[in-house]
Write a protein that holds these residues in place. Structure first.
Motif, PDB file in Angstrom:
ATOM      1  N   ASP A  89       0.763  -1.407  -0.044  1.00 34.77           N
ATOM      2  CA  ASP A  89      -0.122  -0.114  -0.115  1.00 34.77           C
ATOM      3  C   ASP A  89       0.832   1.459  -0.020  1.00 34.77           C
ATOM      4  O   ASP A  89       2.183   1.284  -0.385  1.00 34.77           O
ATOM      5  N   ALA A  90       0.273   2.298   0.313  1.00 34.52           N
ATOM      6  CA  ALA A  90       0.912   3.611   0.082  1.00 34.52           C
ATOM      7  C   ALA A  90       2.148   3.675   1.204  1.00 34.52           C
ATOM      8  O   ALA A  90       2.969   4.441   1.140  1.00 34.52           O
ATOM      9  N   ASP A  91       1.723   3.082   2.338  1.00 28.76           N
ATOM     10  CA  ASP A  91       2.870   3.183   3.462  1.00 28.76           C
ATOM     11  C   ASP A  91       3.905   2.086   3.340  1.00 28.76           C
ATOM     12  O   ASP A  91       4.862   2.026   4.243  1.00 28.76           O
ATOM     13  N   GLY A  92       3.877   1.159   2.132  1.00 26.00           N
ATOM     14  CA  GLY A  92       4.852  -0.073   2.049  1.00 26.00           C
ATOM     15  C   GLY A  92       4.404  -1.273   2.889  1.00 26.00           C
ATOM     16  O   GLY A  92       5.230  -1.947   2.852  1.00 26.00           O
ATOM     17  N   ASN A  93       3.093  -1.323   3.091  1.00 22.39           N
ATOM     18  CA  ASN A  93       2.660  -2.686   4.097  1.00 22.39           C
ATOM     19  C   ASN A  93       2.339  -3.628   3.107  1.00 22.39           C
ATOM     20  O   ASN A  93       1.555  -3.130   1.914  1.00 22.39           O
ATOM     21  N   GLU A  94       2.790  -4.863   3.123  1.00 24.07           N
ATOM     22  CA  GLU A  94       2.321  -5.731   2.052  1.00 24.07           C
ATOM     23  C   GLU A  94       0.673  -6.023   2.391  1.00 24.07           C
ATOM     24  O   GLU A  94       0.315  -6.043   3.516  1.00 24.07           O
ATOM     25  N   THR A  95      -0.137  -6.152   1.289  1.00 23.90           N
ATOM     26  CA  THR A  95      -1.357  -6.380   1.295  1.00 23.90           C
ATOM     27  C   THR A  95      -1.949  -7.555   1.481  1.00 23.90           C
ATOM     28  O   THR A  95      -3.240  -8.211   1.477  1.00 23.90           O
ATOM     29  N   GLY A  96      -0.797  -8.642   1.302  1.00 26.20           N
ATOM     30  CA  GLY A  96      -1.045 -10.142   1.290  1.00 26.20           C
ATOM     31  C   GLY A  96      -1.355 -10.699  -0.117  1.00 26.20           C
ATOM     32  O   GLY A  96      -1.741 -11.786  -0.302  1.00 26.20           O
ATOM     33  N   ASN A  97      -1.288  -9.752  -1.144  1.00 25.57           N
ATOM     34  CA  ASN A  97      -1.642 -10.314  -2.591  1.00 25.57           C
ATOM     35  C   ASN A  97      -0.639 -10.060  -3.360  1.00 25.57           C
ATOM     36  O   ASN A  97       0.348  -9.159  -3.237  1.00 25.57           O
ATOM     37  N   GLN A  98      -0.457 -10.767  -4.408  1.00 29.40           N
ATOM     38  CA  GLN A  98       0.343 -10.648  -5.751  1.00 29.40           C
ATOM     39  C   GLN A  98      -0.176 -10.036  -6.872  1.00 29.40           C
ATOM     40  O   GLN A  98      -1.467 -10.146  -6.741  1.00 29.40           O
ATOM     41  N   LEU A  99       0.507  -9.294  -7.900  1.00 34.29           N
ATOM     42  CA  LEU A  99      -0.034  -8.764  -8.956  1.00 34.29           C
ATOM     43  C   LEU A  99      -0.733  -9.613  -9.681  1.00 34.29           C
ATOM     44  O   LEU A  99      -2.016  -9.471 -10.337  1.00 34.29           O
TER      45      LEU A  99
END
Length: 322
Positions: free
Chosen positions: A123-133
């Motif tokens: 996300d905007a803060d550099g946190n992983e969302t748990g998903n891949q592109l």
């Protein structure tokens, strides 16, 4: 692993918010023989100021400012034209690379002309969302697989690296092409073979202000929802027609069946808002289903091949089983 020069073509436009993290992740790569070609597309924030500071402290950075705004496709074309390395990787201004990305790519590209990977979404803060592109909702493809790029793309520009020999075939990037990475993937998989790494090597940042972000969809009522969805289908069909027509201009494209599929798909998407049955398209999609729909999960390929061959407003028509 070779010690050949790797050029990174990086395009910037009002990227002051995240560009430090991206530049740091490239400059700190475990593979050191690299140059960073940055072309700025008339930024109005502090992007240029930040790049100039990096340029002063690291001679591997070579900075160019555009006199007028080119748009991201032509800006990448310009950046690629300045690259002198035996390998060329593309970089967005707002992502983060794993520190061994280039080392892994150089080790695994072998005889392929292009290598890429999936990307980890942050996300905007550099946190992983748990998903891949791409995965697991889609698939990555390798080999001589240009048919896979007719309808979808799994080779994101910020995840790829290619050999310099490909440049003469991808340049100039056609102005009619929707995205530069689809063109590069199609050309590379027509000219030679492509491959990917199992490990995602890029952190792909998604946030509201991105150039390629779609605005949120708001429906007033159910009829409006149907109307907007139809408009989206028509717009998407027009994009397919434009891209597929560009594919036909590729001089190294010689396979007759591939050309035939492209022409039939162009005909389909010019009329895809209407219900009809195209026997010739249906037949050839049946033959090449696993190639044309390779980026889609296997469970969806059969259904999508069926829907594409008959149109997107099918009601009660019964067809042969694919």
């Amino acid at each position: 692993m070779s010690n050949k020069l790797v050029s990174i073509a990086m395009c910037t436009y009002n990227g002051e918010r995240f560009i430090n993290e991206q530049l740091d992740s490239i400059l700190n790569q475990t593979y050191k023989n690299l140059e960073i070609i940055i072309t700025d597309d008339c930024s109005s924030d502090k992007t240029v100021e930040i790049i100039r500071e990096y340029e002063k402290s690291d001679s591997r950075i070579k900075f160019h400012q555009n006199e007028k705004n080119l748009g991201f496709v032509k800006n990448f074309e310009k950046a690629i034209s300045f690259c002198s390395g035996e390998y060329i990787a593309l970089a967005d201004q707002d992502d983060i690379w794993k520190l061994n990305k280039l080392e892994v790519f150089l080790d695994e590209i072998e005889d392929n002309v292009l290598i890429y990977s999936d990307a980890i979404l942050i996300d905007a803060d550099g946190n992983e969302t748990g998903n891949q592109l791409i995965r697991p909702s889609g698939c990555l493809v390798r080999g001589k697989c240009n048919k896979a790029f007719f309808l979808r793309n799994c080779v994101s520009g910020n995840t790829l690296m290619f050999k310099k020999e490909l440049v003469e075939h991808i340049m100039p990037i056609p102005s009619e092409m929707s995205y530069h990475d689809i063109w590069i993937a199609f050309v590379a998989s027509t000219y030679g073979t492509i491959t990917y790494t199992e490990e995602p090597m890029t952190y792909y940042r998604r946030y509201a202000e991105q150039v390629t972000s779609a605005p949120p969809v708001v429906y007033k009522n159910f009829p409006d929802k149907l109307k907007q969805k139809k408009a989206v289908r028509v717009d998407a069909g027009n994009v397919f027609v434009k891209d597929l027509n560009v594919f036909l201009t590729l001089k190294i494209l010689k396979d007759e069946d591939t050309i035939k599929i492209i022409k039939l798909l162009i005909e389909h998407f010019r009329h895809h808002e209407h219900t009809y049955y195209h026997r010739e398209l249906h037949k050839i999609l049946k033959k090449y289903r696993d190639e044309v729909f390779a980026i889609m999960r296997p469970s969806k390929r059969k259904r999508r091949a069926f829907r594409t061959s008959v149109g997107l407003k099918l009601r009660t028509m019964t067809l042969f089983k694919l």
